[in-house]
Design a protein around this motif. Structure first.
Motif, PDB file in Angstrom:
ATOM      1  N   ASN A 226      36.462  -7.453 -38.665  1.00  0.00           N
ATOM      2  CA  ASN A 226      37.210  -8.610 -38.989  1.00  0.00           C
ATOM      3  C   ASN A 226      37.822  -9.329 -37.981  1.00  0.00           C
ATOM      4  OD1 ASN A 226      40.305  -9.808 -39.526  1.00  0.00           O
ATOM      5  ND2 ASN A 226      39.639  -9.125 -41.573  1.00  0.00           N
ATOM      6  N   ILE A 227      37.614 -10.758 -37.999  1.00  0.00           N
ATOM      7  CA  ILE A 227      37.927 -11.658 -36.778  1.00  0.00           C
ATOM      8  C   ILE A 227      39.279 -11.617 -36.347  1.00  0.00           C
ATOM      9  CG2 ILE A 227      37.796 -13.591 -38.013  1.00  0.00           C
ATOM     10  CD1 ILE A 227      36.517 -13.335 -34.470  1.00  0.00           C
ATOM     11  N   GLN A 228      40.273 -11.531 -37.387  1.00  0.00           N
ATOM     12  CA  GLN A 228      41.688 -11.694 -37.056  1.00  0.00           C
ATOM     13  C   GLN A 228      42.085 -10.440 -36.490  1.00  0.00           C
ATOM     14  OE1 GLN A 228      42.931 -14.440 -37.092  1.00  0.00           O
ATOM     15  NE2 GLN A 228      44.458 -13.435 -35.627  1.00  0.00           N
ATOM     16  N   ASN A 229      41.569  -9.244 -36.915  1.00  0.00           N
ATOM     17  CA  ASN A 229      41.860  -7.998 -36.454  1.00  0.00           C
ATOM     18  C   ASN A 229      41.387  -7.714 -34.963  1.00  0.00           C
ATOM     19  OD1 ASN A 229      40.952  -4.884 -36.198  1.00  0.00           O
ATOM     20  ND2 ASN A 229      42.878  -5.046 -37.261  1.00  0.00           N
ATOM     21  N   ASP A 230      40.134  -8.369 -34.858  1.00  0.00           N
ATOM     22  CA  ASP A 230      39.687  -8.211 -33.359  1.00  0.00           C
ATOM     23  C   ASP A 230      40.429  -9.112 -32.439  1.00  0.00           C
ATOM     24  OD1 ASP A 230      37.636  -6.750 -34.330  1.00  0.00           O
ATOM     25  OD2 ASP A 230      36.017  -8.388 -34.149  1.00  0.00           O
ATOM     26  N   ARG A 233      43.891  -7.016 -31.797  1.00  0.00           N
ATOM     27  CA  ARG A 233      43.511  -5.928 -30.876  1.00  0.00           C
ATOM     28  C   ARG A 233      43.201  -6.218 -29.391  1.00  0.00           C
ATOM     29  NH1 ARG A 233      39.091  -4.006 -32.978  1.00  0.00           N
ATOM     30  NH2 ARG A 233      39.143  -1.803 -32.378  1.00  0.00           N
ATOM     31  N   LEU A 234      42.404  -7.282 -29.267  1.00  0.00           N
ATOM     32  CA  LEU A 234      42.081  -7.799 -27.888  1.00  0.00           C
ATOM     33  C   LEU A 234      43.554  -8.215 -27.396  1.00  0.00           C
ATOM     34  CD1 LEU A 234      38.483  -9.325 -28.364  1.00  0.00           C
ATOM     35  CD2 LEU A 234      39.148  -7.156 -27.210  1.00  0.00           C
ATOM     36  N   LYS A 235      44.014  -9.014 -28.097  1.00  0.00           N
ATOM     37  CA  LYS A 235      45.390  -9.430 -27.407  1.00  0.00           C
ATOM     38  C   LYS A 235      46.276  -8.161 -26.800  1.00  0.00           C
ATOM     39  CE  LYS A 235      46.549 -13.673 -29.802  1.00  0.00           C
ATOM     40  NZ  LYS A 235      47.185 -14.275 -31.052  1.00  0.00           N
ATOM     41  N   ILE A 236      46.370  -7.322 -27.641  1.00  0.00           N
ATOM     42  CA  ILE A 236      47.142  -5.910 -27.283  1.00  0.00           C
ATOM     43  C   ILE A 236      46.423  -5.508 -26.178  1.00  0.00           C
ATOM     44  CG2 ILE A 236      47.797  -3.766 -28.121  1.00  0.00           C
ATOM     45  CD1 ILE A 236      47.772  -4.705 -30.940  1.00  0.00           C
ATOM     46  N   VAL A 237      45.265  -5.400 -26.187  1.00  0.00           N
ATOM     47  CA  VAL A 237      44.453  -4.673 -24.691  1.00  0.00           C
ATOM     48  C   VAL A 237      44.635  -5.838 -23.691  1.00  0.00           C
ATOM     49  CG1 VAL A 237      42.219  -4.011 -23.833  1.00  0.00           C
ATOM     50  CG2 VAL A 237      42.571  -3.474 -26.359  1.00  0.00           C
ATOM     51  N   ARG A 238      44.547  -6.823 -23.894  1.00  0.00           N
ATOM     52  CA  ARG A 238      44.681  -7.837 -22.455  1.00  0.00           C
ATOM     53  C   ARG A 238      46.285  -7.766 -22.193  1.00  0.00           C
ATOM     54  NH1 ARG A 238      40.840  -8.148 -19.029  1.00  0.00           N
ATOM     55  NH2 ARG A 238      39.065  -9.287 -19.378  1.00  0.00           N
ATOM     56  N   ASN A 239      47.005  -7.722 -22.988  1.00  0.00           N
ATOM     57  CA  ASN A 239      48.343  -7.863 -22.502  1.00  0.00           C
ATOM     58  C   ASN A 239      48.672  -6.528 -21.727  1.00  0.00           C
ATOM     59  OD1 ASN A 239      48.850 -10.277 -23.650  1.00  0.00           O
ATOM     60  ND2 ASN A 239      49.902  -9.376 -25.761  1.00  0.00           N
ATOM     61  N   THR A 240      47.997  -5.431 -22.302  1.00  0.00           N
ATOM     62  CA  THR A 240      48.355  -4.173 -21.591  1.00  0.00           C
ATOM     63  C   THR A 240      47.660  -4.090 -20.225  1.00  0.00           C
ATOM     64  OG1 THR A 240      48.668  -3.317 -23.817  1.00  0.00           O
ATOM     65  CG2 THR A 240      48.822  -1.691 -22.070  1.00  0.00           C
ATOM     66  N   ALA A 260      26.764 -13.604 -34.651  1.00  0.00           N
ATOM     67  CA  ALA A 260      27.170 -13.006 -33.552  1.00  0.00           C
ATOM     68  C   ALA A 260      27.516 -14.261 -32.592  1.00  0.00           C
ATOM     69  CB  ALA A 260      26.037 -12.199 -32.761  1.00  0.00           C
ATOM     70  N   ILE A 261      26.853 -15.350 -32.525  1.00  0.00           N
ATOM     71  CA  ILE A 261      27.378 -16.353 -31.363  1.00  0.00           C
ATOM     72  C   ILE A 261      28.630 -16.873 -31.953  1.00  0.00           C
ATOM     73  CG2 ILE A 261      26.579 -18.719 -30.735  1.00  0.00           C
ATOM     74  CD1 ILE A 261      23.568 -17.557 -31.101  1.00  0.00           C
ATOM     75  N   GLU A 262      28.803 -17.301 -33.384  1.00  0.00           N
ATOM     76  CA  GLU A 262      29.865 -17.718 -33.753  1.00  0.00           C
ATOM     77  C   GLU A 262      31.319 -16.931 -33.682  1.00  0.00           C
ATOM     78  OE1 GLU A 262      30.216 -21.062 -34.457  1.00  0.00           O
ATOM     79  OE2 GLU A 262      28.041 -20.886 -33.841  1.00  0.00           O
ATOM     80  N   TRP A 263      31.146 -15.584 -33.857  1.00  0.00           N
ATOM     81  CA  TRP A 263      32.135 -14.685 -33.595  1.00  0.00           C
ATOM     82  C   TRP A 263      32.550 -14.531 -32.209  1.00  0.00           C
ATOM     83  CZ3 TRP A 263      32.937 -11.272 -38.192  1.00  0.00           C
ATOM     84  CH2 TRP A 263      34.064 -10.294 -37.974  1.00  0.00           C
ATOM     85  N   MET A 264      31.721 -14.505 -31.061  1.00  0.00           N
ATOM     86  CA  MET A 264      31.977 -14.130 -29.787  1.00  0.00           C
ATOM     87  C   MET A 264      32.634 -15.548 -29.270  1.00  0.00           C
ATOM     88  SD  MET A 264      31.616 -11.495 -29.238  1.00  0.00           S
ATOM     89  CE  MET A 264      32.074 -11.436 -27.292  1.00  0.00           C
TER      90      MET A 264
END
Lengths: 450, 450
Positions: A226-230, A233-240, A260-264
């Motif tokens: 799920n793109i929003q979930n990704d 989660r990436l925000k949380i990781v980068r913030n940490t 794949a291209i659009e998502w990334m």
């Protein structure tokens, strides 16, 4: 040692499973609730020395690999180990091209996984007979001998035997210096522990902090459901972890090429070092398209954990489809074939960053990557070995990670010998832990499901 | 029919082997002395109607596919057949992507062969329930329904569901005319019987003459073990059949890329229509290189019999690596996946000429190729179905070849139901013929080899 002593008199194979599906460990967009498992081979010699080798699996279906190993065992039992090692490429070809059985692959899927477990056990035996850790056995071999273990069929358009020998010879002079450095510092690891799909936000923060504290500077997170979930989660990781650390993502094959291209593109703000398995593991041309599209965003493409053989890797490398080559120690047909992939990757300038994490995979790839450092690429720059802290306690000589680096193994062999109590507990379905879990109703007993 | 009647209440699987290694039939550069075999699935419904499906194998190792089918059977047994057919693409994906088992492929090797046998049995059941031969079931489906059986994951960069429906809709108006033509004339076959590697010169001449007399105009010969031997054998064949007939050669994967080009240059005087399997079946880019080099010589490149899935075929088609697409009815994951390959080949202008010859393969591919003629390509021009006269007598409704053409099947199903006495005789190792051969010492009894 007489030759007779080195005859392989027995091949035992065991289906060993750990109930990892009871927690969310190891879940990703494609593999929901795996029970980390392996088909485990024990080769017994007349001398008493044993070779132990394995191939990883995800639970159900391990019994099929076990069956395949039994079907291949007639090619091993009765052979003299040293004779195999003298002409290892030929033995490898006979095992992977048995005239009636190669139809079932060829060189892919169940029969290649089965061959892998057998071949890995032979290398473990060889290293134990010489009383060396596997990486040291590889490093100490002279170039001609090492290359004699590789079957070059289908790859000579990229690398010949002579070129491969030349690559190794060119590095000979630097070996001692590199061994010293390796023994002192080890080889950099990255962690995949922080971002399995089943984890809560709190767990992710805690784990990021834990691995930062342990000295890790490279992190990987699962994405793709799920793109929003990704994004969250990436925000949380980068913030940490901050933006100065290396961050990779892994989609485990869920997307089509365009998707794949659009998502990334939507994740590119998070400064992604690589996207792993963006689409079908068989889609070389698809990966090349993705690679080309993501290069301007600074995102590399990685794949390999289910890349089935050297011919597929050859093309991924030829087509500039990957910037990171993720060999798997138990997917390819054992050490012999993996050596050829390292050599092709070196020639074509692609970095090898091994896949790992499944039962025994970390234990094995550390040896291979250390050989690469000492004898092939000569560098650890921008290269990392995946690290997951699971099932290591079951091995007689578990890996050691210190300061976020794999420490060079010193015990003889390929580090894949299980403790005997592990087999007694986790052999499926007869191990004591499985009997207990069946009785508790945690898993159905397969013997009662006829 | 009530739904309950259409529940699949049982899956039986049998290891059926024919002792073809006792003669040189079927030997090629890679598969020496195969015992033509199959893993054979019987699906039983509450109603009594059965679906029979198979996947081909070469002898040893068939037991591994049998094991894999048993491991997958829980996904089939208990399902209601009509519910499967209503959402067949979804069922197909669940079967080929079972979360714990897909690690063993994914979609390749033993588990995909196993899925193939199950899926083929389901199509046989569907056709029998509707009392139609499979080709007619496919032809009669409306485009949306047919396309609903296909999993488009990983191929939408080449063909979307909507495009596929459009292709079928465009052909609807011509269907009746083509069915009439097909029923009258059949579909052209070529013979592989004249040039197995084990045959003597006299046998080759006799067989060429035999098939000429039967009306064949298209012939295939095995090559690749020895260039002078190939030249001699091709001379004999051309001297017998003349230069006005179609002649193909098949190397069964023995060469590297450069070797394939060099070897074929030496055979180009024999006016070769295609070279089949010149190198590793996984080497898309290698085939593209060979294709480009041989095009000026008028030699096409063909492969597909061990091409493991639609993603690999997609790339062979994208890369102009093959001019002839040789789908195999029991290698891909059954009818559903094969339909997608036909549609991609049509879109990219590549001719499909199915691989055949192994147990039941001729029986199956005739249905698929006839559907292609009526509903997709609309032509038989430059297309041929491989024909080998082996094991047909074991089927309840064996294929019929007349005037070198496959005759359109009329019996309900997919033509893969064995005679019950065939199973009684050739089930391995318990069939009466095997018991006899063990007692005569022609084969070792596997039950005595522990």
């Amino acid at each position: 040692m007489t030759t007779e002593n080195l005859k392989i008199i027995k091949l035992e194979v065991k289906d060993v499973r750990f109930p990892t599906s009871l927690e969310a460990h190891g879940s990703d967009a494609m593999h929901i609730g795996p029970d980390y498992s392996c088909a485990y081979v024990i080769l017994k010699t007349g001398k008493g020395t044993e070779g132990h080798g394995l191939t990883f699996a995800c639970g159900r279906g391990t019994e099929i690999i076990v069956k395949a190993i039994q079907s291949l065992s007639h090619l091993v039992v009765g052979q003299v180990a040293v004779d195999i090692f003298k002409d290892f490429a030929n033995f490898w070809r006979n095992l992977t091209s048995e005239p009636q059985m190669r139809w079932l692959g060829p060189e892919k899927g169940v029969i290649h996984l089965a061959a892998s477990a057998i071949i890995n056990a032979l290398w473990d035996l060889w290293a134990k007979l010489l009383n060396k850790p596997l990486w040291r056995l590889l490093v100490d071999m002279d170039p001609e001998q090492l290359i004699s273990t590789i079957d070059f069929r289908y790859i000579t358009d990229i690398i010949t035997k002579e070129e491969a020998i030349e690559i190794l010879k060119n590095q000979q002079g630097k070996k001692e210096e590199r061994i010293t450095k390796l023994m002192a510092k080890g080889y950099p690891a990255y962690t995949t522990e922080v971002g399995w799909l089943g984890y809560s936000n709190e767990t992710i923060v805690d784990l990021c902090q834990k691995y930062l504290d342990l000295g890790f500077t490279s992190f990987k997170v699962k994405v793709g459901q799920n793109i929003q979930n990704d994004i969250n989660r990436l925000k949380i990781v980068r913030n940490t972890i901050g933006y100065d650390k290396q961050l990779m993502v892994d989609a485990n094959q869920v997307w089509g090429v365009e998707e794949a291209i659009e998502w990334m593109k939507k994740l590119s703000d998070f400064k992604i070092y690589w996207i792993e398995e963006p689409t079908s593991p068989d889609d070389i041309l698809g990966h090349a398209t993705i690679s080309k599209a993501l290069k301007p965003l600074g995102i590399g493409v990685a794949t390999g954990e289910v890349c089935c053989n050297r011919v597929m890797f050859k093309q991924f490398l030829q087509a500039d489809a990957i910037q990171f080559c993720q060999i798997d120690a138990a997917r390819l047909g054992g050490v012999n074939e993996i050596l050829s992939v390292y050599l092709m990757a070196h020639k074509l300038g692609v970095k090898v960053c091994p896949h790992s994490g499944g039962v025994g995979l970390c234990e094995m790839v550390q040896h291979l990557q250390m050989w690469d450092y000492v004898s092939v690429s000569g560098t650890m720059k921008d290269r990392v070995i995946e690290y997951i802290d699971q099932q290591h306690e079951h091995f007689v000589n578990p890996l050691v990670v210190k300061n976020a680096c794999y420490q060079a193994p010193t015990a003889a062999g390929y580090s894949t010998t299980f403790l005997s109590e592990t087999i007694a507990k986790y052999e499926y379905p007869i191990g004591s832990e499985w009997e207990l879990m069946f009785s508790q109703g945690l898993f159905p007993d397969p013997r009662k499901q006829k």
